[in-house]
Every structure is written in C-alpha cells, then in structure tokens.
Scaffold this motif. Structure first.
Motif, PDB file in Angstrom:
ATOM      1  N   VAL A  66      -9.752   2.256   0.567  1.00  0.00           N
ATOM      2  CA  VAL A  66     -11.127   2.361  -0.638  1.00  0.00           C
ATOM      3  C   VAL A  66     -10.350   2.181  -1.558  1.00  0.00           C
ATOM      4  O   VAL A  66      -8.916   2.551  -1.616  1.00  0.00           O
ATOM      5  CB  VAL A  66     -11.643   3.960  -0.560  1.00  0.00           C
ATOM      6  CG1 VAL A  66     -12.223   3.592   0.874  1.00  0.00           C
ATOM      7  CG2 VAL A  66     -11.530   5.107  -0.325  1.00  0.00           C
ATOM      8  N   ASP A  67     -10.365   1.719  -2.662  1.00  0.00           N
ATOM      9  CA  ASP A  67     -10.275   1.448  -4.134  1.00  0.00           C
ATOM     10  C   ASP A  67      -8.941   0.986  -4.530  1.00  0.00           C
ATOM     11  O   ASP A  67      -8.042   0.969  -5.010  1.00  0.00           O
ATOM     12  CB  ASP A  67     -10.115   2.504  -5.074  1.00  0.00           C
ATOM     13  CG  ASP A  67     -11.387   3.197  -4.877  1.00  0.00           C
ATOM     14  OD1 ASP A  67     -12.515   2.374  -5.206  1.00  0.00           O
ATOM     15  OD2 ASP A  67     -11.660   4.604  -4.931  1.00  0.00           O
ATOM     16  N   GLU A  75     -12.112  -2.751  -0.316  1.00  0.00           N
ATOM     17  CA  GLU A  75     -12.324  -1.493   0.615  1.00  0.00           C
ATOM     18  C   GLU A  75     -12.874  -1.831   2.435  1.00  0.00           C
ATOM     19  O   GLU A  75     -13.002  -2.347   2.034  1.00  0.00           O
ATOM     20  CB  GLU A  75     -13.802  -0.524   0.277  1.00  0.00           C
ATOM     21  CG  GLU A  75     -14.574   0.738   0.852  1.00  0.00           C
ATOM     22  CD  GLU A  75     -15.057   0.757   0.739  1.00  0.00           C
ATOM     23  OE1 GLU A  75     -16.414   1.808   1.830  1.00  0.00           O
ATOM     24  OE2 GLU A  75     -15.651   0.997  -0.146  1.00  0.00           O
TER      25      GLU A  75
END
Length: 137
Positions: free
Chosen positions: A26-27, A65
């Motif tokens: 994620v991110d 993501e």
C-alpha cells in the motif's frame, strides 16, 4: 508499506515443498518501477556474509496498492542451520525499486522441516569419526 504472508504459518519447509504466499503493498510512490519477490539464503555470524538470490520474480509498474501471489519450490541445499559462530538463514525478501523499501520474512528449509541446531561436542573421537565418514561420501 509491504507485507509478506505465507500460506503455511510455521515457515518450515522440506526440499521440494511449495513455499507459497502473497505480497501486499500500500502507498507505493508513483516513481516505483517494480517490486521484486525473492527467495534468498544468507549467512550471519563470524566472518564475511554470504548471500544468494535463488529465485527472483518481478512485478513491473505496480499500482500504488496491490497484491501478488508467489510460489517457489524449496531447494534441496543449503540447509538452514544455527551454530555458535555462524548461521545460514532462508528468507522471502521483497524490494521496491528504485527506493529499495524492503521487507523480509525468515523461513527454514531442511530435510526434517525444522532448523538444524549445531551444538559443540567435547568428545574429540566423535568429531573426527563424523568428519571421516562425511569425507568419503
């Protein structure tokens, strides 16, 4: 953030057994070019460190993501072991490029399915008899 999940919770494998799981991230920065999922072994302890990437799988241009499954066959050698002076460890390693954010999860690969613990012996005749036996195989 990168997270590694194994299908097998113990993390102990025998040669030839499937090491399967998934990587979730994620991110990730927009500049991410790829994510490498690797099966590696390395040594820690006294002396120089050895490391080998046994298998490498890449995910090109991942979204910020996502998730990717992986599966590797556990090699026959070298075996995981821990000793007084040196240990050999196996791991699943995930690296994001070019920033090189990384995550690593240790596993064990041995014929018995659990790490070999080397213990010193004071019986010199036992040490030499084991050496002689293994030298001629």
């Amino acid at each position: 953030m990168i997270r590694i999940n194994l299908d097998k919770t113990s993390g102990n494998y025998r040669p030839g057994e499937a090491i399967a799981g998934s990587v979730r991230w994620v991110d990730l920065p927009a500049s991410t070019l790829r994510i490498d999922v690797r099966l590696i072994w390395y040594t820690v302890g006294k002396g120089s460190r050895d490391l080998e990437v046994v298998v490498n799988r890449s995910v090109s241009k991942p979204a910020a993501e996502g998730q990717q499954a992986f599966e590797f066959a556990a090699p026959a050698r070298p075996n995981s072991f821990s000793g007084t002076l040196i240990s050999l460890l196996w791991a699943i390693e995930v690296i994001e490029f070019p920033d090189q954010e990384a995550e690593q999860l240790e596993i064990s690969i041995t014929p018995t399915g659990s790490e070999i613990i080397l213990t010193p012996t004071k019986d010199l005749s036992r040490k030499w008899s084991l050496f002689r036996l293994s030298s001629y195989r």
